[in-house]
Design a protein around this motif. Structure first.
Motif, short mmCIF file in Angstrom:
data_model
loop_
_atom_site.label_atom_id
_atom_site.label_comp_id
_atom_site.label_asym_id
_atom_site.label_seq_id
_atom_site.Cartn_x
_atom_site.Cartn_y
_atom_site.Cartn_z
N THR A 152 0.15 17.46 27.97
CA THR A 152 0.78 17.93 26.72
C THR A 152 0.81 16.84 25.64
N VAL A 153 0.60 15.58 26.03
CA VAL A 153 0.65 14.52 25.01
C VAL A 153 -0.58 14.56 24.09
N VAL A 154 -1.61 15.28 24.48
CA VAL A 154 -2.81 15.30 23.64
C VAL A 154 -2.49 15.92 22.28
N ASP A 155 -1.75 17.02 22.27
CA ASP A 155 -1.35 17.65 21.00
C ASP A 155 -0.47 16.71 20.18
N LYS A 156 0.37 15.97 20.89
CA LYS A 156 1.25 15.03 20.18
C LYS A 156 0.42 13.96 19.46
N ILE A 157 -0.61 13.49 20.12
CA ILE A 157 -1.48 12.47 19.49
C ILE A 157 -2.13 13.05 18.23
N THR A 158 -2.60 14.28 18.31
CA THR A 158 -3.21 14.93 17.14
C THR A 158 -2.20 14.99 15.99
N ARG A 159 -0.98 15.38 16.31
CA ARG A 159 0.04 15.50 15.26
C ARG A 159 0.38 14.14 14.66
N ILE A 160 0.44 13.12 15.49
CA ILE A 160 0.75 11.78 14.96
C ILE A 160 -0.39 11.30 14.07
N ARG A 161 -1.62 11.53 14.49
CA ARG A 161 -2.76 11.09 13.66
C ARG A 161 -2.71 11.79 12.31
N ASP A 162 -2.37 13.07 12.29
CA ASP A 162 -2.24 13.81 11.02
C ASP A 162 -1.12 13.21 10.17
N MET A 163 0.00 12.95 10.83
CA MET A 163 1.17 12.41 10.14
C MET A 163 0.85 11.07 9.49
N LEU A 164 0.00 10.27 10.14
CA LEU A 164 -0.32 8.93 9.63
C LEU A 164 -1.14 8.99 8.35
N THR A 181 -9.72 11.08 31.62
CA THR A 181 -8.69 11.43 30.63
C THR A 181 -8.92 10.73 29.28
N ALA A 182 -9.59 9.59 29.28
CA ALA A 182 -9.78 8.83 28.04
C ALA A 182 -10.41 9.67 26.92
N PRO A 183 -11.47 10.47 27.20
CA PRO A 183 -12.07 11.24 26.10
C PRO A 183 -11.09 12.22 25.44
N LEU A 184 -10.17 12.76 26.22
CA LEU A 184 -9.21 13.72 25.67
C LEU A 184 -8.34 13.06 24.60
N VAL A 185 -7.87 11.86 24.88
CA VAL A 185 -6.94 11.22 23.94
C VAL A 185 -7.67 10.57 22.77
N VAL A 186 -8.87 10.07 23.02
CA VAL A 186 -9.64 9.46 21.92
C VAL A 186 -10.08 10.55 20.94
N SER A 187 -10.49 11.71 21.46
CA SER A 187 -10.86 12.82 20.57
C SER A 187 -9.67 13.24 19.70
N ALA A 188 -8.46 13.09 20.22
CA ALA A 188 -7.26 13.47 19.47
C ALA A 188 -6.83 12.41 18.46
N GLY A 189 -7.40 11.19 18.55
CA GLY A 189 -7.06 10.17 17.57
C GLY A 189 -6.57 8.85 18.12
N ALA A 190 -6.61 8.67 19.43
CA ALA A 190 -6.19 7.39 20.01
C ALA A 190 -7.23 6.30 19.72
N THR A 191 -6.75 5.08 19.48
CA THR A 191 -7.66 3.96 19.20
C THR A 191 -7.49 2.82 20.20
N ALA A 192 -6.52 2.93 21.10
CA ALA A 192 -6.31 1.90 22.12
C ALA A 192 -5.87 2.58 23.41
N LEU A 193 -6.40 2.10 24.53
CA LEU A 193 -6.13 2.73 25.82
C LEU A 193 -5.58 1.69 26.79
N VAL A 194 -4.41 1.98 27.33
CA VAL A 194 -3.86 1.14 28.40
C VAL A 194 -4.38 1.71 29.72
N ALA A 195 -4.83 0.85 30.59
CA ALA A 195 -5.23 1.33 31.92
C ALA A 195 -4.87 0.27 32.95
#
Ligand code: DX5
Ligand code: ZN
Length: 222
Positions: A152-164, A181-195
């Protein structure tokens, strides 16, 4: 989009040789070193604080990215800066005066980050968008490595990227990040990944390099 930053979480490393582990992921080509600070209060686990960060600072010149999972971050901000931390991220859930805390982190010369637990709405970010350098979206409940990604955090990332709205702010995602999982969050607007567990597998520079490359390859061209 600029290259995605990979930030191995030392929580999954061998704490008995923390400096060597940091050196190893540095040599393996990571971008940042992610340091999970836990106080046994905000989260049900306890790790390390400024003295340990200072002790391992010399192991790498890369960005030290401290994720403070603590109830009272304001009390120790200066100690983290003095220990050599480059990014200080606090949790929105514990900051009564988030605007003040973020401003203070910048005054100390560090990059200011704010983190949201999986259940926390992004609404609390709306009025601090010009005070942040990084938003850390938790994709597991903080406290432990090796948990499953919460989709469910993928939608949140999209909304934050829009908000920014074009602001130069990193969105970092933390928890359950793998090459799947990395492609899901990067497509939504993530620029850094903790692993954590996906990087610290195999126990050698070569295996860490392969693990980092697998994540990088999974988001190439997105
Ligand atoms: C969890 C920490 C994470 C954790 C990630 O509270 O903030 O940084 O180490 O571990 P993995 O990648 O194993 O989910
Ligand atoms: Zn973390």
């Amino acid at each position: 989009m600029a290259d995605v930053k990979i930030a191995p979480s030392v929580l999954a490393s061998d704490f008995g040789k923390l400096a060597e582990e940091i050196q190893a992921v540095d040599q393996a080509g990571c971008d940042w070193i992610h340091l999970d600070v836990m106080d046994g209060h905000f989260v049900p686990n306890l790790t390390f604080g400024p003295p340990i960060i200072q002790a391992v600072r010399g192991a790498s010149n890369k960005t030290f990215d401290a994720h403070l999972m603590v109830s009272n971050p304001d009390q120790l901000l200066e100690l983290y800066q003095k220990a050599g931390t480059d990014i200080i991220t606090v949790h929105a859930e514990v900051c009564e005066h988030l605007d003040r805390t973020l401003s203070r982190i910048r005054e100390l010369g560090c990059r200011a980050g704010v983190s949201l637990n999986p259940h926390t709405s992004e609404d609390c970010l709306r009025y601090v968008l010009d005070r942040v350098d990084l938003i850390l979206v938790m994709s597991v409940n903080p406290g432990f490595g090796g948990q499953s990604f919460i989709p469910t955090v993928v939608d949140k990332i999209t909304r934050i990227r829009d908000m920014l709205g074009g602001r130069d702010v990193d969105i970092e995602v933390d928890g359950g990040i793998t090459a799947e999982t990395a492609p899901l969050v990067v497509s939504a607007g993530a620029t850094a990944l903790v692993a954590g567990s996906a990087v610290f597998k195999g126990g050698s520079v070569e295996s860490y390099r392969r693990n980092i490359e697998a994540i990088r390859d999974s988001v190439k061209g997105l």
